[in-house]
Design a protein around this motif. Structure first.
Motif, PDB file in Angstrom:
ATOM      1  N   ARG A 213       0.480  -0.965  -0.174  1.00 57.73           N
ATOM      2  CA  ARG A 213      -0.451   0.059  -0.330  1.00 57.73           C
ATOM      3  C   ARG A 213       0.965   1.322   0.258  1.00 57.73           C
ATOM      4  O   ARG A 213       0.617   2.391  -0.312  1.00 57.73           O
ATOM      5  CB  ARG A 213      -0.845   0.065   1.516  1.00 57.73           C
ATOM      6  N   GLN A 214       2.179   1.082   0.895  1.00 58.15           N
ATOM      7  CA  GLN A 214       3.028   2.292   0.969  1.00 58.15           C
ATOM      8  C   GLN A 214       3.466   3.213  -0.326  1.00 58.15           C
ATOM      9  O   GLN A 214       3.468   3.997  -0.595  1.00 58.15           O
ATOM     10  CB  GLN A 214       3.924   2.115   2.048  1.00 58.15           C
ATOM     11  N   TYR A 215       3.430   1.973  -1.984  1.00 58.60           N
ATOM     12  CA  TYR A 215       4.238   1.940  -2.978  1.00 58.60           C
ATOM     13  C   TYR A 215       3.593   2.383  -3.723  1.00 58.60           C
ATOM     14  O   TYR A 215       3.759   2.129  -4.714  1.00 58.60           O
ATOM     15  CB  TYR A 215       5.333   0.839  -3.077  1.00 58.60           C
ATOM     16  N   GLN A 216       2.418   2.620  -3.649  1.00 55.65           N
ATOM     17  CA  GLN A 216       1.631   2.249  -4.181  1.00 55.65           C
ATOM     18  C   GLN A 216       1.083   3.863  -4.734  1.00 55.65           C
ATOM     19  O   GLN A 216       0.743   4.850  -3.296  1.00 55.65           O
ATOM     20  CB  GLN A 216      -0.288   1.520  -4.173  1.00 55.65           C
ATOM     21  N   ILE A 217       1.723   4.385  -5.550  1.00 54.54           N
ATOM     22  CA  ILE A 217       1.344   5.273  -5.856  1.00 54.54           C
ATOM     23  C   ILE A 217       0.963   6.220  -7.246  1.00 54.54           C
ATOM     24  O   ILE A 217       1.470   5.629  -8.420  1.00 54.54           O
ATOM     25  CB  ILE A 217       2.683   6.459  -6.174  1.00 54.54           C
ATOM     26  N   GLN A 218      -0.233   7.491  -7.059  1.00 56.12           N
ATOM     27  CA  GLN A 218      -0.960   7.463  -8.754  1.00 56.12           C
ATOM     28  C   GLN A 218       0.405   8.417  -9.328  1.00 56.12           C
ATOM     29  O   GLN A 218       0.970   9.284  -8.729  1.00 56.12           O
ATOM     30  CB  GLN A 218      -1.983   8.139  -8.050  1.00 56.12           C
ATOM     31  N   THR A 219       0.177   7.890 -10.443  1.00 57.63           N
ATOM     32  CA  THR A 219       1.536   9.112 -11.692  1.00 57.63           C
ATOM     33  C   THR A 219       0.310   9.105 -12.542  1.00 57.63           C
ATOM     34  O   THR A 219      -0.956   9.877 -12.619  1.00 57.63           O
ATOM     35  CB  THR A 219       2.292   7.642 -12.452  1.00 57.63           C
ATOM     36  N   CYS A 220       1.400  10.586 -12.866  1.00 62.61           N
ATOM     37  CA  CYS A 220       0.440  11.507 -14.068  1.00 62.61           C
ATOM     38  C   CYS A 220       0.205  10.376 -15.171  1.00 62.61           C
ATOM     39  O   CYS A 220       0.636  10.215 -15.759  1.00 62.61           O
ATOM     40  CB  CYS A 220       1.489  13.091 -14.493  1.00 62.61           C
ATOM     41  N   PRO A 221      -1.466  11.280 -15.391  1.00 63.33           N
ATOM     42  CA  PRO A 221      -1.597  10.679 -16.973  1.00 63.33           C
ATOM     43  C   PRO A 221      -1.895  11.267 -18.187  1.00 63.33           C
ATOM     44  O   PRO A 221      -1.272  10.989 -19.131  1.00 63.33           O
ATOM     45  CB  PRO A 221      -3.318  10.755 -16.585  1.00 63.33           C
ATOM     46  N   THR A 222      -0.736  12.427 -17.733  1.00 63.79           N
ATOM     47  CA  THR A 222      -0.517  13.198 -18.493  1.00 63.79           C
ATOM     48  C   THR A 222       1.018  13.407 -19.025  1.00 63.79           C
ATOM     49  O   THR A 222       1.637  12.720 -20.800  1.00 63.79           O
ATOM     50  CB  THR A 222      -0.480  14.817 -18.944  1.00 63.79           C
ATOM     51  N   HIS A 223       1.559  13.491 -18.148  1.00 61.33           N
ATOM     52  CA  HIS A 223       2.665  13.117 -17.756  1.00 61.33           C
ATOM     53  C   HIS A 223       3.795  11.760 -17.261  1.00 61.33           C
ATOM     54  O   HIS A 223       3.824  11.736 -15.843  1.00 61.33           O
ATOM     55  CB  HIS A 223       4.029  14.743 -16.969  1.00 61.33           C
ATOM     56  N   LYS A 224       3.767  10.873 -18.056  1.00 63.08           N
ATOM     57  CA  LYS A 224       4.040   9.177 -17.869  1.00 63.08           C
ATOM     58  C   LYS A 224       4.928   9.095 -16.985  1.00 63.08           C
ATOM     59  O   LYS A 224       6.149   9.985 -16.528  1.00 63.08           O
ATOM     60  CB  LYS A 224       3.809   8.668 -19.005  1.00 63.08           C
ATOM     61  N   GLU A 225       4.740   8.269 -16.036  1.00 62.15           N
ATOM     62  CA  GLU A 225       5.416   7.982 -15.086  1.00 62.15           C
ATOM     63  C   GLU A 225       5.407   8.825 -13.830  1.00 62.15           C
ATOM     64  O   GLU A 225       6.454   8.649 -12.811  1.00 62.15           O
ATOM     65  CB  GLU A 225       6.795   7.613 -15.284  1.00 62.15           C
ATOM     66  N   GLU A 226       5.411  10.248 -14.066  1.00 63.36           N
ATOM     67  CA  GLU A 226       4.972  11.389 -12.806  1.00 63.36           C
ATOM     68  C   GLU A 226       4.653  10.505 -11.447  1.00 63.36           C
ATOM     69  O   GLU A 226       3.491  11.409 -12.249  1.00 63.36           O
ATOM     70  CB  GLU A 226       5.502  12.452 -13.692  1.00 63.36           C
ATOM     71  N   PRO A 227       5.155  10.835 -10.680  1.00 58.70           N
ATOM     72  CA  PRO A 227       4.246  10.882  -8.920  1.00 58.70           C
ATOM     73  C   PRO A 227       3.045  12.449  -8.802  1.00 58.70           C
ATOM     74  O   PRO A 227       4.020  13.438  -9.149  1.00 58.70           O
ATOM     75  CB  PRO A 227       4.972  10.442  -8.072  1.00 58.70           C
ATOM     76  N   MET A 228       2.342  11.824  -8.922  1.00 55.88           N
ATOM     77  CA  MET A 228       1.358  13.218  -8.345  1.00 55.88           C
ATOM     78  C   MET A 228       1.786  13.359  -7.492  1.00 55.88           C
ATOM     79  O   MET A 228       0.887  12.943  -6.368  1.00 55.88           O
ATOM     80  CB  MET A 228       0.115  12.614  -9.133  1.00 55.88           C
ATOM     81  N   SER A 229       2.335  14.160  -6.744  1.00 54.21           N
ATOM     82  CA  SER A 229       2.933  13.769  -5.576  1.00 54.21           C
ATOM     83  C   SER A 229       2.188  15.681  -4.573  1.00 54.21           C
ATOM     84  O   SER A 229       2.802  15.808  -3.721  1.00 54.21           O
ATOM     85  CB  SER A 229       3.956  14.390  -5.072  1.00 54.21           C
ATOM     86  N   MET A 230       0.986  16.864  -5.741  1.00 52.29           N
ATOM     87  CA  MET A 230       1.462  17.702  -4.908  1.00 52.29           C
ATOM     88  C   MET A 230      -0.249  18.137  -5.513  1.00 52.29           C
ATOM     89  O   MET A 230      -0.799  17.584  -5.915  1.00 52.29           O
ATOM     90  CB  MET A 230       1.926  18.398  -5.958  1.00 52.29           C
ATOM     91  N   PHE A 231      -0.568  18.814  -4.625  1.00 47.90           N
ATOM     92  CA  PHE A 231      -2.228  19.781  -4.533  1.00 47.90           C
ATOM     93  C   PHE A 231      -2.284  21.201  -4.953  1.00 47.90           C
ATOM     94  O   PHE A 231      -2.128  21.716  -4.101  1.00 47.90           O
ATOM     95  CB  PHE A 231      -2.765  18.637  -3.238  1.00 47.90           C
ATOM     96  N   CYS A 232      -3.380  20.791  -6.353  1.00 48.08           N
ATOM     97  CA  CYS A 232      -3.740  22.647  -6.275  1.00 48.08           C
ATOM     98  C   CYS A 232      -4.911  23.027  -5.486  1.00 48.08           C
ATOM     99  O   CYS A 232      -5.846  22.326  -6.156  1.00 48.08           O
ATOM    100  CB  CYS A 232      -3.760  22.219  -8.301  1.00 48.08           C
ATOM    101  N   GLU A 233      -4.255  23.713  -4.602  1.00 43.26           N
ATOM    102  CA  GLU A 233      -5.626  24.285  -4.066  1.00 43.26           C
ATOM    103  C   GLU A 233      -7.009  24.919  -4.878  1.00 43.26           C
ATOM    104  O   GLU A 233      -8.001  24.972  -4.514  1.00 43.26           O
ATOM    105  CB  GLU A 233      -5.127  24.576  -2.654  1.00 43.26           C
ATOM    106  N   ARG A 234      -6.413  25.498  -6.248  1.00 38.87           N
ATOM    107  CA  ARG A 234      -7.340  26.312  -6.955  1.00 38.87           C
ATOM    108  C   ARG A 234      -8.001  25.718  -7.319  1.00 38.87           C
ATOM    109  O   ARG A 234      -9.245  26.182  -7.746  1.00 38.87           O
ATOM    110  CB  ARG A 234      -6.366  27.506  -7.360  1.00 38.87           C
ATOM    111  N   CYS A 235      -7.577  24.321  -8.108  1.00 39.88           N
ATOM    112  CA  CYS A 235      -8.632  23.277  -8.770  1.00 39.88           C
ATOM    113  C   CYS A 235      -8.646  22.322  -7.950  1.00 39.88           C
ATOM    114  O   CYS A 235      -9.668  22.094  -8.704  1.00 39.88           O
ATOM    115  CB  CYS A 235      -7.360  23.461 -10.193  1.00 39.88           C
ATOM    116  N   GLU A 236      -8.364  22.452  -7.528  1.00 36.36           N
ATOM    117  CA  GLU A 236      -8.686  21.120  -6.468  1.00 36.36           C
ATOM    118  C   GLU A 236      -8.119  20.161  -6.822  1.00 36.36           C
ATOM    119  O   GLU A 236      -9.347  19.217  -7.249  1.00 36.36           O
ATOM    120  CB  GLU A 236     -10.196  20.640  -5.551  1.00 36.36           C
TER     121      GLU A 236
END
Length: 723
Positions: A213-236
């Motif tokens: 579970r700890q190693y299950q990280i979502q990757t960006c559908p646009t920039h392949k293999e890039e982990p989605m590690s940030m959250f945009c507060e404006r766009c949520e």
């Protein structure tokens, strides 16, 4: 097991959260429709998950309704199967008309699907191309399930060499399957030697559940293999580093752990509300089941009583009918006989008069003078008699009818009896409902934005101002006009949707505004304004013509609103009570004393008032707690807010309003922020704060477009899109 037993069982279920391993082995990962572990799980707006393939079956619009098993939402009756019935396991499609001018209608537009679990309607513009978001939580859990239950997996590296070799290990960093030999090589390379590699045999036993579970990280559908590690507060939305640079560069963002803490609080509050509702719902289901059984018993008994009594009365009714018919026939025949005698006499008299007429007409035309003179005596005598003749007509008229008036109804009720159908209010002890059930969330709520969009801003200055604008009151008409009370300039200002000043209303003569405070748009299109110096409420047209003044039951009116019936609700800060008035006459309908269950006064220094979609009344009060909730008829429900600067704290409560979903908005004047409460009165979030340039918010209103309109001290008016 029947549905009632099932519900009863659910009501008594354990609330302990299962372990991760127990959750994977439960039915949680199985689709309600296909009964299999989810494949590409998709989340509906009602928070129920289905396989994408199962949802796609809905769009097979060429199949006939009866063949596809789909059911029009308009054909669902009260006997349709419950959510627990497996035969119901299909999403429901609402279809349009099938034929127009001999051709099939395009039935891929304006569709509505109905969730088979909760029956929530989900409207989609074009269902054929509908896409629901991926349920990443379910997807990751299903992947773990596959790791533990797939009997054979092949080595990904050996496959590149054209070999088929069973995999024995899984790299949690690369998510690659490896055989024993490739695992050793994986550990020896400089890039991968520190990767976390686990043996499948132990993974299947659940020894590495937490690590996976700890190693299950979502990757960006646009920039392949890039982990989605940030959250945009404006766009949520989740973003990766590349997304931030390319499309979110000027947006406020934070790391996922920080964002999680904020949303975790909201979710826990919502979870607590749901957990409080579940036993109430199950108790009420049991009550409804018992009530249904009592209705059936009562119906059978009443039917028996009616039939038995009816049979006893049949003989009496038949005898009464025969007596009435005999009397009617006798009286009618007697009258007809009298009519016939008089008709015969009149016919004889008519014949005689006609003969006399002929004789006289002929005599006058053809008689000689001596003949007329010899006959004038008998003729004059006869004509004189005929001139003063009176017909021997009927003196009375026979009227026969069968009266069905009040007397007959009373006799019938006395002799036959009356079926009485009435409705009594259930007591809380009868139904098992909580005392604050009126505030519970009853609809699926849309999400409130973390960063609402400022769509419009205007200045409330008028043409005749001699002081700074002090906008204490605001309302929005059904045409989108923004109406603002400027207390210090003693005027009401009307702006169009674009912010252009259209009208200033100040009144004239005895109807002149003295110290206006708040305003509300009435269903009639007029506006009602509280004037606490004049100790009344004045109603004007939008052109400024005075219509009515309300004085009954009020001394120092401040806040004002209308309920769903259009009745005017006025908050009096001097008498510390609420009055309800007829909008046409201004007459007092009722007074709400503002007392708690012990008849103690709870209103201290109240300012503003609003109503919820259920007509519950909400009052802001400078005394802590700052919000007081009352039922439609005045029962005291609950409170919100203490003094301070924290989450549930307010320094100076001003305006309050409620949208169509039940969200409650409060202007926290001294803290420079707007609170958002859930419909049950629980804190949700701060919508706007000082960081968003919010400065001493005062009046609040919801526009005709569902936007939040805020007045600020000194006259700024801002319109926010918050959903």
């Amino acid at each position: 097991m029947n549905k009632a037993d099932k519900m009863s069982g659910e009501a008594s279920r354990e609330t302990e959260t299962p372990t991760l391993g127990e959750l994977l082995e439960s039915g949680f990962l199985r689709c309600y429709l296909c009964k299999k572990v989810y494949t590409d799980p998709r989340l509906l707006p009602c928070l129920h998950t289905f396989c994408k393939e199962c949802i796609d079956k809905v769009v097979e619009i060429e199949n006939q309704s009866e063949n596809s098993g789909f059911q029009s939402k308009n054909n669902i009756d009260c006997d349709s199967k419950s959510e627990g019935d497996s035969e119901d396991g299909k999403l429901v499609e609402s279809r349009t008309s099938s034929e127009t001018n001999g051709a099939k209608v395009n039935r891929t537009r304006n569709k509505t699907i109905i969730c088979p679990i909760c029956k929530a309607e989900i409207s989609i513009g074009n269902i054929k191309h509908a896409e629901f978001p991926e349920n990443t939580f379910m997807k990751d859990l299903c992947l773990m399930y596959e790791y533990k239950h797939e009997k054979s997996r092949q080595c990904d590296y050996c496959r590149y060499d054209g070999k088929v070799v069973p995999a024995t290990h899984l790299c949690l960093d690369c998510h690659d399957n490896m055989c024993q030999s490739c695992t050793g090589a994986h550990h020896r390379t400089k890039v991968t030697r520190l990767h976390k590699v686990v043996p499948y045999e132990q993974a299947r036993k659940g020894l590495y559940d937490i690590d996976i579970r700890q190693y299950q990280i979502q990757t960006c559908p646009t920039h392949k293999e890039e982990p989605m590690s940030m959250f945009c507060e404006r766009c949520e939305v989740l973003i990766c580093k590349e997304c931030k640079v390319s499309s979110h560069d000027n947006h406020k963002w934070c790391d996922t752990e920080k964002a999680k803490l904020r949303y975790e609080v909201q979710m826990k509050n919502l979870l607590k509300g749901i957990q409080n509702q579940i036993p109430t719902i199950h108790n009420y289901l049991q009550f409804l089941s018992n009530y249904d059984a009592s209705i059936v018993r009562n119906r059978e008994k009443t039917i028996g009583d009616i039939k038995s009594h009816t049979e006893k009365l049949h003989k009496f009714i038949d005898e009464q009918k025969a007596q009435y018919l005999v009397t009617l026939n006798e009286e009618t025949d007697k009258e007809r006989c009298e009519i016939q005698v008089r008709s015969s006499n009149l016919k004889t008299a008519a014949q005689s008069l006609e003969n006399n007429e002929d004789f006289l007409r002929f005599l006058l035309e053809h008689g000689k003078p001596d003949e007329m003179l010899s006959l004038h005596r008998p003729i004059n005598k006869r004509l004189t008699e005929l001139t003063h003749m009176h017909m021997d007509g009927l003196k009375t008229r026979l009227k026969a009818n069968f009266q069905l008036g009040n007397s007959s109804e009373r006799n019938l009720q006395t002799i036959f009896g009356r079926l009485q159908i009435s409705r009594d209010d259930f007591t809380h002890s009868d139904s098992g409902l909580a005392s604050q059930s009126a505030l519970q969330i009853s609809t699926m709520l849309p999400n409130v934005k973390n960063c609402p969009e400022l769509v419009h801003e205007l200045d409330a200055k008028g043409m005749y101002d001699n002081k700074e604008v002090w906008p204490t009151g605001i309302t929005v008409t059904k045409n989108g006009e923004i109406v603002i009370v400027d207390r210090d300039n003693k005027a009401v200002k009307v702006f169009d949707r674009g912010g252009k000043l259209k009208q200033e209303i100040a009144g004239q003569g005895e109807n002149k505004l003295a110290t206006p405070f708040d305003v509300v748009a009435l269903k009639s299109g007029e506006i009602a304004i509280t004037d606490h110096e004049a100790e009344n409420v004045k109603i004007f047209t939008m052109k400024g013509d005075h219509v009515l003044t309300i004085t009954e039951g009020i001394e120092y009116p401040r806040g004002i609103t209308v309920n769903s019936k259009g009745q005017i609700i006025i908050l009096d800060c001097q008498l510390r009570h609420i009055t309800v008035h007829d909008p046409k006459t201004g007459n007092l309908i009722r007074t709400i004393g503002g007392n708690d269950g012990k008849k103690n006064k709870v209103l201290v220094d109240p300012f503003y008032v609003t109503v919820t979609p259920q007509d519950n009344i909400i009052v802001t009060d400078t005394a802590s707690p700052h919000l007081k909730f009352f039922g439609p008829t005045g029962e005291y429900l609950t409170t919100y807010g203490q003094y301070g600067i924290g989450k549930n704290e307010i320094l100076q409560p001003y305006g309050v309003c409620c949208d169509e979903y039940g969200y409650i908005f409060i202007a926290d004047n001294q803290n420079h922020r707007i609170h958002v409460l859930l419909p049950d009165g629980m804190f949700s979030q701060f919508l706007i704060t000082k960081a968003d340039n919010c400065w001493h918010p005062m009046g609040l209103a919801i526009s005709d477009k569902g936007e939040l309109v805020v007045t600020e001290a000194l006259g700024k008016v801002k319109v926010y899109k918050y959903l």
